[in-house]
Write a protein that holds these residues in place. Structure first.
Motif, PDB file in Angstrom:
ATOM      1  N   LEU A 111       0.845  -1.194   0.000  1.00 57.01           N
ATOM      2  CA  LEU A 111       0.000   0.000   0.000  1.00 57.01           C
ATOM      3  C   LEU A 111       0.880   1.244   0.000  1.00 57.01           C
ATOM      4  N   PRO A 112       0.434   2.338  -0.593  1.00 60.51           N
ATOM      5  CA  PRO A 112      -0.899   2.584  -1.151  1.00 60.51           C
ATOM      6  C   PRO A 112      -1.008   2.218  -2.632  1.00 60.51           C
ATOM      7  N   HIS A 113       0.083   1.647  -3.183  1.00 56.62           N
ATOM      8  CA  HIS A 113       0.126   1.509  -4.639  1.00 56.62           C
ATOM      9  C   HIS A 113      -0.631   0.280  -5.122  1.00 56.62           C
ATOM     10  N   GLU A 114      -0.610  -0.777  -4.328  1.00 54.81           N
ATOM     11  CA  GLU A 114      -1.322  -1.998  -4.739  1.00 54.81           C
ATOM     12  C   GLU A 114      -2.055  -2.577  -3.540  1.00 54.81           C
ATOM     13  N   PHE A 115      -3.275  -3.040  -3.794  1.00 53.52           N
ATOM     14  CA  PHE A 115      -4.080  -3.671  -2.750  1.00 53.52           C
ATOM     15  C   PHE A 115      -3.986  -5.179  -2.952  1.00 53.52           C
ATOM     16  N   ARG A 116      -3.157  -5.821  -2.134  1.00 50.47           N
ATOM     17  CA  ARG A 116      -2.930  -7.259  -2.315  1.00 50.47           C
ATOM     18  C   ARG A 116      -3.419  -8.026  -1.089  1.00 50.47           C
ATOM     19  N   ILE A 117      -4.073  -9.145  -1.371  1.00 49.60           N
ATOM     20  CA  ILE A 117      -4.517 -10.024  -0.281  1.00 49.60           C
ATOM     21  C   ILE A 117      -3.672 -11.296  -0.352  1.00 49.60           C
ATOM     22  N   VAL A 118      -3.165 -11.744   0.785  1.00 50.39           N
ATOM     23  CA  VAL A 118      -2.428 -13.007   0.784  1.00 50.39           C
ATOM     24  C   VAL A 118      -3.007 -13.941   1.844  1.00 50.39           C
ATOM     25  N   THR A 119      -2.792 -15.215   1.629  1.00 48.62           N
ATOM     26  CA  THR A 119      -3.291 -16.239   2.554  1.00 48.62           C
ATOM     27  C   THR A 119      -2.126 -16.769   3.392  1.00 48.62           C
ATOM     28  N   LEU A 120      -2.336 -16.806   4.705  1.00 46.00           N
ATOM     29  CA  LEU A 120      -1.327 -17.371   5.614  1.00 46.00           C
ATOM     30  C   LEU A 120      -1.802 -18.768   6.005  1.00 46.00           C
ATOM     31  N   ARG A 121      -1.025 -19.783   5.634  1.00 52.00           N
ATOM     32  CA  ARG A 121      -1.492 -21.160   5.800  1.00 52.00           C
ATOM     33  C   ARG A 121      -0.797 -21.910   6.931  1.00 52.00           C
ATOM     34  N   THR A 122       0.393 -21.446   7.298  1.00 54.47           N
ATOM     35  CA  THR A 122       1.162 -22.175   8.307  1.00 54.47           C
ATOM     36  C   THR A 122       1.598 -21.228   9.423  1.00 54.47           C
ATOM     37  N   LEU A 123       2.042 -21.828  10.522  1.00 53.03           N
ATOM     38  CA  LEU A 123       2.573 -21.021  11.621  1.00 53.03           C
ATOM     39  C   LEU A 123       3.738 -20.159  11.129  1.00 53.03           C
ATOM     40  N   ASP A 124       4.594 -20.729  10.289  1.00 55.37           N
ATOM     41  CA  ASP A 124       5.727 -19.949   9.754  1.00 55.37           C
ATOM     42  C   ASP A 124       5.231 -18.756   8.935  1.00 55.37           C
ATOM     43  N   ASP A 125       4.212 -18.980   8.114  1.00 54.01           N
ATOM     44  CA  ASP A 125       3.652 -17.861   7.325  1.00 54.01           C
ATOM     45  C   ASP A 125       3.238 -16.722   8.255  1.00 54.01           C
ATOM     46  N   VAL A 126       2.567 -17.081   9.338  1.00 54.04           N
ATOM     47  CA  VAL A 126       2.052 -16.050  10.253  1.00 54.04           C
ATOM     48  C   VAL A 126       3.210 -15.319  10.929  1.00 54.04           C
ATOM     49  N   ALA A 127       4.208 -16.074  11.366  1.00 53.57           N
ATOM     50  CA  ALA A 127       5.351 -15.452  12.044  1.00 53.57           C
ATOM     51  C   ALA A 127       6.076 -14.489  11.103  1.00 53.57           C
ATOM     52  N   ILE A 128       6.248 -14.895   9.860  1.00 53.06           N
ATOM     53  CA  ILE A 128       6.934 -14.026   8.889  1.00 53.06           C
ATOM     54  C   ILE A 128       6.089 -12.776   8.623  1.00 53.06           C
ATOM     55  N   ALA A 129       4.781 -12.959   8.491  1.00 55.13           N
ATOM     56  CA  ALA A 129       3.901 -11.814   8.181  1.00 55.13           C
ATOM     57  C   ALA A 129       3.951 -10.766   9.296  1.00 55.13           C
ATOM     58  N   ILE A 130       4.082 -11.222  10.545  1.00 54.53           N
ATOM     59  CA  ILE A 130       4.171 -10.259  11.656  1.00 54.53           C
ATOM     60  C   ILE A 130       5.576  -9.646  11.696  1.00 54.53           C
ATOM     61  N   ARG A 131       6.577 -10.504  11.623  1.00 52.57           N
ATOM     62  CA  ARG A 131       7.965 -10.014  11.753  1.00 52.57           C
ATOM     63  C   ARG A 131       8.333  -9.018  10.648  1.00 52.57           C
ATOM     64  N   ASP A 132       7.912  -9.346   9.429  1.00 54.31           N
ATOM     65  CA  ASP A 132       8.297  -8.506   8.278  1.00 54.31           C
ATOM     66  C   ASP A 132       7.229  -7.461   7.942  1.00 54.31           C
ATOM     67  N   MET A 133       6.270  -7.320   8.821  1.00 53.37           N
ATOM     68  CA  MET A 133       5.294  -6.220   8.763  1.00 53.37           C
ATOM     69  C   MET A 133       4.393  -6.244   7.525  1.00 53.37           C
ATOM     70  N   TRP A 134       3.985  -7.468   7.111  1.00 54.08           N
ATOM     71  CA  TRP A 134       2.902  -7.560   6.128  1.00 54.08           C
ATOM     72  C   TRP A 134       1.634  -7.079   6.841  1.00 54.08           C
ATOM     73  N   VAL A 135       1.538  -7.460   8.107  1.00 54.53           N
ATOM     74  CA  VAL A 135       0.543  -6.872   9.017  1.00 54.53           C
ATOM     75  C   VAL A 135       1.329  -6.161  10.108  1.00 54.53           C
ATOM     76  N   ARG A 136       0.766  -5.069  10.619  1.00 51.60           N
ATOM     77  CA  ARG A 136       1.472  -4.353  11.685  1.00 51.60           C
ATOM     78  C   ARG A 136       0.426  -3.539  12.440  1.00 51.60           C
ATOM     79  N   GLY A 137       0.889  -2.837  13.495  1.00 49.20           N
ATOM     80  CA  GLY A 137      -0.064  -2.162  14.372  1.00 49.20           C
ATOM     81  C   GLY A 137      -0.397  -3.105  15.519  1.00 49.20           C
ATOM     82  N   ALA A 138      -0.305  -2.566  16.749  1.00 53.19           N
ATOM     83  CA  ALA A 138      -0.380  -3.437  17.925  1.00 53.19           C
ATOM     84  C   ALA A 138      -1.619  -4.354  17.957  1.00 53.19           C
ATOM     85  N   PRO A 139      -2.832  -3.810  17.792  1.00 56.81           N
ATOM     86  CA  PRO A 139      -3.991  -4.706  17.886  1.00 56.81           C
ATOM     87  C   PRO A 139      -4.013  -5.783  16.794  1.00 56.81           C
ATOM     88  N   LEU A 140      -3.630  -5.399  15.571  1.00 59.02           N
ATOM     89  CA  LEU A 140      -3.664  -6.389  14.485  1.00 59.02           C
ATOM     90  C   LEU A 140      -2.584  -7.449  14.663  1.00 59.02           C
TER      91      LEU A 140
END
Ligand SMILES: CSC[C@@H](O)[C@@H](O)C(=O)COP(=O)(O)O
Length: 363
Positions: free
Chosen positions: A28-57
């Motif tokens: 964002l803001p240039h592309e609106f992309r949705i990705v699927t997190l399928r494994t525990l590793d996917d979720v850990a990477i998404a948080i660590r590398d800030m695919w998702v961020r912000g304390a509540p999320l």
């Protein structure tokens, strides 16, 4: 919130009822992309590398990460390993530990065969609760904006400065600092938002500005250093920011640069509010400066900047000499004495132990 006329949350259960879908915020803001997190590793990477961020999320995503882990292996060993892996992703936002502890406390006493279903159920509840908490924060913050608007000429906007992204992208919906702004828009109270760009990762320029534009909120993007000048000239009526961890006595840890805004606000008599759901309060910590771990991120985030080129490609450019090292503390602590009020789901608390205890006597 709406994107292109369709309502989205920032995270939701995939159609397979097992994985989760997220908005990948790196684009964002240039592309609106949705990705699927399928494994525990996917979720850990998404948080660590800030695919998702912000304390509540971060907290909600971690709760789903525990659920995904339990679907693969619901043993005690896997439960503890998932807690550890997710907890190691980002150190500052307390919502992460709050959500992980809530999941483990629920799951540990259950027979292994019941854990995956219960985990998915609780993760969905935590997501729904986040929406309700933010909506309530919005109602309480709206009263502050309404009161300020009542002292203005008809049609004159309430000017609000915000830092980083404490918007719906940082939560499941509404946002914390932005919830009162969205509700003010719904109530036809004129508002205008100064959006700090928020170097180095530019969450303001890339995320908050995108949210504001998407919801038709009048806004102006400013460099991080402009806030003090605007306050000196009477252009800011109030500051509202979010927080990654607030101590039991009201010290506020938030995105780097928040402290300087609070100092400028104090010097200019501008009210400085912090919007937060109660899972962001760390009741075990009393001295924010000494006790909150501050995430140190890669210096590359300072030296290299992402953006869209004239040809439409998303690319990275270097802004500093190749040989110059960069430091990157990601958060700072604003002492309670600089905070006008904490806007919570239960009302607005004074930033003090007594103020928080009055609203949360159960803690
Ligand atoms: C409702 S979000 C509050 C904070 O999490 C937000 O202001 C912030 O600092 C986010 O930091 P980030 O590093 O983008 O996760």
């Amino acid at each position: 919130m709406n994107v292109g006329g369709r309502h989205y949350r920032t995270i939701w259960l995939n159609d397979d009822r097992r994985a989760v879908d997220i908005i990948d915020q790196r684009w964002l803001p240039h592309e609106f992309r949705i990705v699927t997190l399928r494994t525990l590793d996917d979720v850990a990477i998404a948080i660590r590398d800030m695919w998702v961020r912000g304390a509540p999320l971060i907290g909600v995503t971690a709760a789903y990460g525990m659920a995904i882990a339990m679907t693969d292996d619901s043993s005690d060993t896997a439960l503890d390993a998932a807690w550890e892996k997710l907890h190691a992703t980002r150190p500052t936002a307390i919502n992460l530990r709050w959500a992980l502890d809530a999941m483990r406390a629920l799951l540990k006493p259950l027979p292994e065969g019941e854990r995956a279903k219960a985990a998915h159920g609780r993760a969905a509840e935590i997501a729904d609760e986040d929406v309700e908490l933010n909506r309530a924060i919005g109602e309480n913050g709206l009263e502050i904006i309404r009161k300020t608007a009542s002292g203005k000429k008809p049609g004159e906007p309430v000017n609000i400065l915000t830092h980083c992204n404490a918007g719906w992208l940082a939560t499941v919906d509404y946002g914390t600092a932005t919830a009162p702004i969205y509700l003010a828009m719904e109530a036809d109270i004129p508002v205008h938002v100064y959006v700090d760009e928020t170097r180095p990762r530019n969450q303001g320029a890339q995320l908050t500005a995108w949210e504001m534009a998407g919801h038709g909120v009048p806004h102006t993007l400013i460099v991080d250093n402009a806030g003090g000048h605007l306050m000196q000239h009477g252009d800011v009526d109030m500051v509202i920011v979010g927080t990654d961890r607030t101590t039991a006595n009201g010290d506020v840890c938030n995105k780097i640069g928040t402290y300087l805004k609070a100092l400028a606000a104090k010097d200019n008599g501008v009210p400085f509010y912090v919007a937060l759901p109660s899972p962001t309060i760390d009741w075990t910590v009393f001295d924010g400066l000494k006790e909150i771990p501050i995430e140190e991120r890669s210096g590359d985030e300072v030296s290299l900047v992402w953006g869209k080129t004239a040809s439409g490609d998303i690319a990275q450019v270097r802004v500093s000499p190749d040989a110059t090292p960069a430091g990157n503390p990601a958060f700072d602590v604003t002492p309670a004495r600089l905070v006008t009020g904490l806007i919570t789901e239960r009302g607005v608390a004074a930033a003090s132990r007594e103020g928080l205890r009055a609203l949360f006597p159960d803690r």
